[in-house]
Write an enzyme that holds these catalytic residues in place. Structure first.
Site, PDB file in Angstrom:
ATOM      1  N   LYS A  50     -17.478  -7.212   6.365  1.00 17.74           N
ATOM      2  CA  LYS A  50     -16.481  -8.068   7.029  1.00 17.74           C
ATOM      3  C   LYS A  50     -15.966  -7.388   8.291  1.00 17.74           C
ATOM      4  O   LYS A  50     -15.890  -6.165   8.374  1.00 17.74           O
ATOM      5  CB  LYS A  50     -15.355  -8.467   6.088  1.00 17.74           C
ATOM      6  N   ARG A  90      -1.764  -6.260  -8.332  1.00 19.40           N
ATOM      7  CA  ARG A  90      -0.688  -7.157  -7.932  1.00 19.40           C
ATOM      8  C   ARG A  90      -0.473  -8.234  -8.989  1.00 19.40           C
ATOM      9  O   ARG A  90       0.524  -8.275  -9.665  1.00 19.40           O
ATOM     10  CB  ARG A  90      -0.995  -7.820  -6.587  1.00 19.40           C
ATOM     11  N   HIS A  94       0.837  -1.207   0.000  1.00 17.77           N
ATOM     12  CA  HIS A  94       0.000   0.000   0.000  1.00 17.77           C
ATOM     13  C   HIS A  94       0.876   1.263   0.000  1.00 17.77           C
ATOM     14  O   HIS A  94       0.624   2.204  -0.748  1.00 17.77           O
ATOM     15  CB  HIS A  94      -0.871   0.059   1.265  1.00 17.77           C
ATOM     16  N   SER A 139      -2.731  -7.624   3.087  1.00 17.06           N
ATOM     17  CA  SER A 139      -3.079  -7.416   4.498  1.00 17.06           C
ATOM     18  C   SER A 139      -3.467  -8.723   5.181  1.00 17.06           C
ATOM     19  O   SER A 139      -3.166  -8.948   6.351  1.00 17.06           O
ATOM     20  CB  SER A 139      -4.237  -6.425   4.615  1.00 17.06           C
TER      21      SER A 139
HETATM   22  P1  ADP Z   1      -5.690  -5.986   0.578  1.00 17.69           P
HETATM   23  O1  ADP Z   1      -6.164  -6.523  -0.755  1.00 17.69           O
HETATM   24  O2  ADP Z   1      -4.227  -6.221   0.838  1.00 17.69           O
HETATM   25  O3  ADP Z   1      -6.571  -6.356   1.739  1.00 17.69           O
HETATM   26  P2  ADP Z   1      -6.977  -3.418   0.266  1.00 17.69           P
HETATM   27  O4  ADP Z   1      -8.302  -4.010   0.105  1.00 17.69           O
HETATM   28  O5  ADP Z   1      -6.797  -2.427   1.349  1.00 17.69           O
HETATM   29  O6  ADP Z   1      -5.788  -4.439   0.485  1.00 17.69           O
HETATM   30  O7  ADP Z   1      -6.505  -2.831  -1.129  1.00 17.69           O
HETATM   31  C1  ADP Z   1      -6.552  -1.499  -1.523  1.00 17.69           C
HETATM   32  C2  ADP Z   1      -5.867  -1.364  -2.845  1.00 17.69           C
HETATM   33  O8  ADP Z   1      -4.469  -1.578  -2.686  1.00 17.69           O
HETATM   34  C3  ADP Z   1      -6.316  -2.337  -3.938  1.00 17.69           C
HETATM   35  O9  ADP Z   1      -6.324  -1.664  -5.173  1.00 17.69           O
HETATM   36  C4  ADP Z   1      -5.234  -3.385  -3.914  1.00 17.69           C
HETATM   37  O10 ADP Z   1      -5.100  -4.044  -5.160  1.00 17.69           O
HETATM   38  C5  ADP Z   1      -4.026  -2.533  -3.614  1.00 17.69           C
HETATM   39  N1  ADP Z   1      -2.919  -3.292  -3.047  1.00 17.69           N
HETATM   40  C6  ADP Z   1      -2.923  -4.027  -1.920  1.00 17.69           C
HETATM   41  N2  ADP Z   1      -1.731  -4.616  -1.726  1.00 17.69           N
HETATM   42  C7  ADP Z   1      -0.932  -4.235  -2.767  1.00 17.69           C
HETATM   43  C8  ADP Z   1       0.418  -4.532  -3.168  1.00 17.69           C
HETATM   44  N3  ADP Z   1       1.189  -5.348  -2.455  1.00 17.69           N
HETATM   45  N4  ADP Z   1       0.880  -3.966  -4.311  1.00 17.69           N
HETATM   46  C9  ADP Z   1       0.081  -3.165  -5.034  1.00 17.69           C
HETATM   47  N5  ADP Z   1      -1.192  -2.857  -4.735  1.00 17.69           N
HETATM   48  C10 ADP Z   1      -1.702  -3.393  -3.616  1.00 17.69           C
END
Ligand code: ADP
Length: 164
Positions: A41, A90, A17, A128
């Site tokens: 959730k 990703r 992030h 996460s």
């Molecule tokens: P997660 O999928 O890790 O629970 P979130 O739902 O908070 O995270 O995701 C928010 C945004 O951040 C989404 O667009 C997700 O694809 C992106 N994101 C999460 N982890 C990464 C990463 N390691 N590299 C690039 N983008 C990421």
């Protein structure tokens, strides 16, 4: 003024992030990190805790604001006069969901463009959920989250265990 929104659960914020935040902040005048008020959730960290962790991890980045949102992202973007929605990609597995989401948001708010930033290779596997799992089992999370928040996450796990 180019206003961008980076929405997510951030439960908790990871190095993946943070990498997207740094890069998105460079290409926008103002970046709003929008923390989702999860209705369906149950997050590990409360909204307030997630915001606090993001604040710690993003100290020094000038043009960001941290906010919360609970309704439709398209409406929230309109309200904030944001013309960009930032999403991180990703792997190919993210693509189908993200494409659908981007197209839906475009239909609801044609003014807002979804911009995809591809993950930096070193963070492509970071998410996460794994951070939560590793932390709960007492593993080392220091390669996955900003150093400033490692102890906060460990403390949370101890709290969880004591409350069981
Ligand atoms: P997660 O999928 O890790 O629970 P979130 O739902 O908070 O995270 O995701 C928010 C945004 O951040 C989404 O667009 C997700 O694809 C992106 N994101 C999460 N982890 C990464 C990463 N390691 N590299 C690039 N983008 C990421």
């Amino acid at each position: 003024m180019k206003i961008a929104i980076y929405p997510g659960s951030f439960d908790p914020i990871t190095l993946g992030h943070l990498d997207i935040i740094h890069r998105a902040a460079r290409i926008s005048d103002k970046l709003i990190i929008a923390v989702l008020i999860n209705s369906d959730k149950k997050p590990m960290f409360s909204l307030e805790e997630r915001i606090e962790l993001i604040k710690k991890a993003t100290k020094g980045i000038e043009n960001i604001e941290i906010e919360t949102y609970g309704g439709l992202l398209a409406d929230y973007a309109r309200e904030k006069k944001a013309t960009f929605i930032i999403r991180g990609l990703r792997a190919v597995t993210d693509f189908e969901f993200e494409l659908q989401l981007a197209q839906t948001n475009k239909k609801l708010n044609p003014e807002a463009e979804t911009v995809f930033l591809t993950t930096s290779v070193e963070y492509s596997y970071v998410c996460s959920k794994y951070v939560r799992d590793i932390a709960r089992f007492g593993g080392d999370i220091s390669a996955f989250v900003p150093g400033e928040i490692v102890d906060d996450i460990k403390r949370k796990c101890i709290e969880e265990r004591n409350n069981q």
